[in-house]
Design a protein around this motif. Structure first.
Motif, PDB file in Angstrom:
ATOM      1  N   ARG A  11       0.803  -1.223   0.000  1.00  0.00           N
ATOM      2  CA  ARG A  11       0.000   0.000   0.000  1.00  0.00           C
ATOM      3  C   ARG A  11       0.842   1.282   0.000  1.00  0.00           C
ATOM      4  NH1 ARG A  11      -2.967  -3.239  -1.130  1.00  0.00           N
ATOM      5  NH2 ARG A  11      -5.019  -3.825  -0.331  1.00  0.00           N
ATOM      6  N   ARG A  12       2.154   1.163   0.143  1.00  0.00           N
ATOM      7  CA  ARG A  12       2.988   2.364   0.265  1.00  0.00           C
ATOM      8  C   ARG A  12       4.181   2.279  -0.675  1.00  0.00           C
ATOM      9  NH1 ARG A  12       2.580   3.106   6.828  1.00  0.00           N
ATOM     10  NH2 ARG A  12       1.015   1.488   7.124  1.00  0.00           N
ATOM     11  N   ALA A  13       4.521   3.431  -1.264  1.00  0.00           N
ATOM     12  CA  ALA A  13       5.607   3.450  -2.243  1.00  0.00           C
ATOM     13  C   ALA A  13       6.501   4.663  -2.021  1.00  0.00           C
ATOM     14  CB  ALA A  13       5.043   3.461  -3.656  1.00  0.00           C
ATOM     15  N   LEU A  14       7.752   4.489  -2.353  1.00  0.00           N
ATOM     16  CA  LEU A  14       8.748   5.565  -2.288  1.00  0.00           C
ATOM     17  C   LEU A  14       8.950   6.125  -3.682  1.00  0.00           C
ATOM     18  CD1 LEU A  14      11.215   7.102  -0.965  1.00  0.00           C
ATOM     19  CD2 LEU A  14      12.580   5.097  -1.632  1.00  0.00           C
ATOM     20  N   ILE A  15       8.973   7.440  -3.796  1.00  0.00           N
ATOM     21  CA  ILE A  15       9.296   8.080  -5.069  1.00  0.00           C
ATOM     22  C   ILE A  15      10.720   8.602  -4.981  1.00  0.00           C
ATOM     23  CG2 ILE A  15       8.434  10.387  -4.391  1.00  0.00           C
ATOM     24  CD1 ILE A  15       7.477  10.704  -7.314  1.00  0.00           C
ATOM     25  N   TYR A  16      11.441   8.481  -6.078  1.00  0.00           N
ATOM     26  CA  TYR A  16      12.833   8.948  -6.083  1.00  0.00           C
ATOM     27  C   TYR A  16      13.172   9.429  -7.485  1.00  0.00           C
ATOM     28  CZ  TYR A  16      17.875   9.096  -5.440  1.00  0.00           C
ATOM     29  OH  TYR A  16      19.182   9.523  -5.362  1.00  0.00           O
ATOM     30  N   ALA A  17      13.810  10.588  -7.577  1.00  0.00           N
ATOM     31  CA  ALA A  17      14.193  11.158  -8.868  1.00  0.00           C
ATOM     32  C   ALA A  17      15.709  11.183  -8.991  1.00  0.00           C
ATOM     33  CB  ALA A  17      13.631  12.575  -9.017  1.00  0.00           C
ATOM     34  N   ARG A  18      16.187  10.861 -10.172  1.00  0.00           N
ATOM     35  CA  ARG A  18      17.621  10.845 -10.424  1.00  0.00           C
ATOM     36  C   ARG A  18      17.939  11.660 -11.667  1.00  0.00           C
ATOM     37  NH1 ARG A  18      20.160   5.906 -13.363  1.00  0.00           N
ATOM     38  NH2 ARG A  18      19.511   7.274 -15.048  1.00  0.00           N
ATOM     39  N   PRO A  19      18.910  12.573 -11.582  1.00  0.00           N
ATOM     40  CA  PRO A  19      19.308  13.334 -12.769  1.00  0.00           C
ATOM     41  C   PRO A  19      19.988  12.418 -13.775  1.00  0.00           C
ATOM     42  CG  PRO A  19      20.821  13.767 -10.957  1.00  0.00           C
ATOM     43  CD  PRO A  19      19.695  12.953 -10.388  1.00  0.00           C
ATOM     44  N   VAL A  20      19.880  12.737 -15.034  1.00  0.00           N
ATOM     45  CA  VAL A  20      20.500  11.916 -16.083  1.00  0.00           C
ATOM     46  C   VAL A  20      21.299  12.794 -17.034  1.00  0.00           C
ATOM     47  CG1 VAL A  20      18.757  10.111 -16.029  1.00  0.00           C
ATOM     48  CG2 VAL A  20      18.430  12.057 -17.536  1.00  0.00           C
ATOM     49  N   GLY A  21      22.283  12.181 -17.673  1.00  0.00           N
ATOM     50  CA  GLY A  21      23.053  12.845 -18.719  1.00  0.00           C
ATOM     51  C   GLY A  21      23.659  14.156 -18.309  1.00  0.00           C
ATOM     52  N   GLN A  22      23.400  15.191 -19.093  1.00  0.00           N
ATOM     53  CA  GLN A  22      24.023  16.490 -18.906  1.00  0.00           C
ATOM     54  C   GLN A  22      23.579  17.162 -17.610  1.00  0.00           C
ATOM     55  OE1 GLN A  22      22.820  19.173 -21.981  1.00  0.00           O
ATOM     56  NE2 GLN A  22      20.630  18.862 -21.649  1.00  0.00           N
ATOM     57  N   GLU A  23      22.469  16.720 -17.016  1.00  0.00           N
ATOM     58  CA  GLU A  23      21.985  17.348 -15.792  1.00  0.00           C
ATOM     59  C   GLU A  23      22.993  17.207 -14.663  1.00  0.00           C
ATOM     60  OE1 GLU A  23      18.255  15.661 -14.808  1.00  0.00           O
ATOM     61  OE2 GLU A  23      17.380  16.014 -16.769  1.00  0.00           O
ATOM     62  N   VAL A  24      23.774  16.116 -14.665  1.00  0.00           N
ATOM     63  CA  VAL A  24      24.709  15.858 -13.582  1.00  0.00           C
ATOM     64  C   VAL A  24      25.896  16.797 -13.631  1.00  0.00           C
ATOM     65  CG1 VAL A  24      26.168  14.100 -12.518  1.00  0.00           C
ATOM     66  CG2 VAL A  24      24.028  13.440 -13.610  1.00  0.00           C
ATOM     67  N   SER A  25      26.318  17.164 -14.835  1.00  0.00           N
ATOM     68  CA  SER A  25      27.551  17.924 -14.993  1.00  0.00           C
ATOM     69  C   SER A  25      27.350  19.435 -15.027  1.00  0.00           C
ATOM     70  CB  SER A  25      28.252  17.485 -16.290  1.00  0.00           C
ATOM     71  OG  SER A  25      27.421  17.707 -17.407  1.00  0.00           O
ATOM     72  N   LYS A  26      26.117  19.901 -14.925  1.00  0.00           N
ATOM     73  CA  LYS A  26      25.866  21.337 -14.971  1.00  0.00           C
ATOM     74  C   LYS A  26      26.425  22.035 -13.731  1.00  0.00           C
ATOM     75  CE  LYS A  26      23.515  21.966 -18.820  1.00  0.00           C
ATOM     76  NZ  LYS A  26      23.861  22.959 -19.844  1.00  0.00           N
ATOM     77  N   GLU A  27      26.643  23.320 -13.853  1.00  0.00           N
ATOM     78  CA  GLU A  27      27.176  24.112 -12.753  1.00  0.00           C
ATOM     79  C   GLU A  27      26.222  24.081 -11.564  1.00  0.00           C
ATOM     80  OE1 GLU A  27      28.746  28.669 -11.844  1.00  0.00           O
ATOM     81  OE2 GLU A  27      27.984  28.107 -13.817  1.00  0.00           O
ATOM     82  N   ARG A  28      26.794  23.887 -10.392  1.00  0.00           N
ATOM     83  CA  ARG A  28      25.976  23.785  -9.194  1.00  0.00           C
ATOM     84  C   ARG A  28      25.496  25.161  -8.744  1.00  0.00           C
ATOM     85  NH1 ARG A  28      29.709  20.906  -4.959  1.00  0.00           N
ATOM     86  NH2 ARG A  28      31.070  22.528  -5.755  1.00  0.00           N
ATOM     87  N   THR A  29      24.342  25.197  -8.096  1.00  0.00           N
ATOM     88  CA  THR A  29      23.811  26.434  -7.556  1.00  0.00           C
ATOM     89  C   THR A  29      24.483  26.724  -6.215  1.00  0.00           C
ATOM     90  OG1 THR A  29      22.043  25.327  -6.344  1.00  0.00           O
ATOM     91  CG2 THR A  29      21.594  25.932  -8.634  1.00  0.00           C
ATOM     92  N   TYR A  30      24.260  27.929  -5.689  1.00  0.00           N
ATOM     93  CA  TYR A  30      24.819  28.287  -4.390  1.00  0.00           C
ATOM     94  C   TYR A  30      24.278  27.373  -3.296  1.00  0.00           C
ATOM     95  CZ  TYR A  30      26.805  32.581  -6.341  1.00  0.00           C
ATOM     96  OH  TYR A  30      27.533  33.473  -7.078  1.00  0.00           O
ATOM     97  N   ILE A  31      22.991  27.019  -3.411  1.00  0.00           N
ATOM     98  CA  ILE A  31      22.396  26.124  -2.423  1.00  0.00           C
ATOM     99  C   ILE A  31      23.091  24.765  -2.440  1.00  0.00           C
ATOM    100  CG2 ILE A  31      20.300  24.885  -1.772  1.00  0.00           C
ATOM    101  CD1 ILE A  31      20.208  27.795  -1.056  1.00  0.00           C
ATOM    102  N   ASP A  32      23.381  24.271  -3.643  1.00  0.00           N
ATOM    103  CA  ASP A  32      24.081  22.992  -3.770  1.00  0.00           C
ATOM    104  C   ASP A  32      25.458  23.070  -3.122  1.00  0.00           C
ATOM    105  OD1 ASP A  32      22.000  21.804  -5.168  1.00  0.00           O
ATOM    106  OD2 ASP A  32      22.749  22.500  -7.103  1.00  0.00           O
ATOM    107  N   LYS A  33      26.165  24.173  -3.360  1.00  0.00           N
ATOM    108  CA  LYS A  33      27.504  24.330  -2.811  1.00  0.00           C
ATOM    109  C   LYS A  33      27.466  24.397  -1.285  1.00  0.00           C
ATOM    110  CE  LYS A  33      29.296  26.703  -6.909  1.00  0.00           C
ATOM    111  NZ  LYS A  33      29.836  27.971  -7.472  1.00  0.00           N
ATOM    112  N   ILE A  34      26.492  25.119  -0.745  1.00  0.00           N
ATOM    113  CA  ILE A  34      26.351  25.217   0.704  1.00  0.00           C
ATOM    114  C   ILE A  34      26.004  23.854   1.291  1.00  0.00           C
ATOM    115  CG2 ILE A  34      24.939  26.199   2.561  1.00  0.00           C
ATOM    116  CD1 ILE A  34      24.639  28.717   0.832  1.00  0.00           C
ATOM    117  N   THR A  35      25.104  23.140   0.615  1.00  0.00           N
ATOM    118  CA  THR A  35      24.703  21.813   1.085  1.00  0.00           C
ATOM    119  C   THR A  35      25.886  20.858   1.097  1.00  0.00           C
ATOM    120  OG1 THR A  35      22.485  22.145   0.176  1.00  0.00           O
ATOM    121  CG2 THR A  35      23.125  19.889   0.697  1.00  0.00           C
ATOM    122  N   ASN A  36      26.684  20.878   0.035  1.00  0.00           N
ATOM    123  CA  ASN A  36      27.842  19.996  -0.038  1.00  0.00           C
ATOM    124  C   ASN A  36      28.886  20.362   1.017  1.00  0.00           C
ATOM    125  OD1 ASN A  36      26.788  18.553  -2.167  1.00  0.00           O
ATOM    126  ND2 ASN A  36      27.817  19.751  -3.741  1.00  0.00           N
TER     127      ASN A  36
END
Length: 276
Positions: A11-36
């Motif tokens: 009755r329950r499911a997990l949703i998960y999204a994964r970037p593909v192709g060029q999405e992975v190599s794009k320049e990171r945002t400031y939020i991404d940099k702070i998170t990392n």
């Protein structure tokens, strides 16, 4: 981006999204940099043998384990604006949604995704604003020497987490409204779930046709489908390493919800005496 729907129970499911192709190599945002940067700092604190860093990491890891798996799943979906910034053509072609057709009926996938996208939006919106508005109240704690202002950082983190989940849910809702999802019953997932459904529903045979197996799932009570060892298998099948942790967290939480007495028994049982 590619979306996965992983049934944890019948009755329950997990949703998960994964970037593909060029999405992975794009320049990171400031939020991404702070998170990392925060993740790197946290990793260093985990190496501490004692002191407030060790206690903080231990407490923080427990807190993260208690955050609902639904929130983690929605957080994996980037905001619509960030996705458009990464891919200028985003919205002109459909996004693949991989799922096991012997555990989820394809005709009901749209209603399942709509529920995932909408049912927690109000909760995330309210808790996001509550977290951000409460942060000024923690300012006096920052005057204390040595120890960092833990309540402040906790509220900021929870506010950011709810904001990410809210944006993810809105993005998913947009994809549904614009009919931009392409459901695919993935054979490798079907193979794994054929074994798990057959085991969970003892009357269902392993070689049962897909339509009959999914019908058995719909008729059954809410039963756990996945084992902890399946988390890494899913990550391998779907080529999404980070999915393993999300699946493990979801399995633990759903198992506790389905069998709350197991957790109570463990907490109430007396400690075992050591052999002398």
């Amino acid at each position: 981006m590619r979306i996965f729907i992983v049934p944890i129970s019948t009755r329950r499911a997990l949703i998960y999204a994964r970037p593909v192709g060029q999405e992975v190599s794009k320049e990171r945002t400031y939020i991404d940099k702070i998170t990392n940067k925060a993740a790197e700092t946290w990793a260093k604190w985990e190496e501490a043998d004692k002191g407030w860093k060790k206690h903080l990491v231990s407490w923080g890891n427990k807190v993260q384990q208690r955050i609902p798996y639904q929130e983690w799943g929605l957080k994996s979906i980037p905001s619509l604006s960030s996705q458009r910034r990464i891919d200028k053509t985003y919205g002109t072609k459909k996004v693949d949604v991989l799922f096991p057709g012997n555990a989820i009926r394809s005709e009901k996938l749209h209603s399942l995704l709509h529920a995932i996208a909408t049912e927690r939006q109000d909760l995330h919106r309210k808790r996001m604003w509550w977290s951000f508005l409460a942060t000024p109240l923690t300012a006096p704690i920052g005057l204390l020497p040595v120890v960092p202002n833990i309540p402040f950082f906790y509220l900021v983190y929870r506010g950011w987490s709810h904001c990410r989940a809210l944006n993810g849910s809105k993005h998913l809702e947009y994809l549904l409204e614009k009919n931009l999802l392409n459901p695919i019953s993935y054979p490798a997932l079907e193979k794994l779930y054929a074994k798990r459904v057959s085991h969970a529903l003892e009357y269902t045979k392993l070689d049962k046709p897909l339509p009959e197996m999914v019908e058995d799932v719909e008729k059954s009570d809410d039963r756990l489908l996945l084992r902890m060892s399946d988390a890494k298998k899913l990550a391998t099948i779907l080529e999404a390493p980070d999915l393993a942790l999300e699946a493990e967290r979801a399995i633990v939480q759903v198992q506790e919800q389905l069998n709350p007495h197991d957790r109570e028994d463990k907490s109430q049982s007396p400690p075992k005496e050591k052999d002398t």
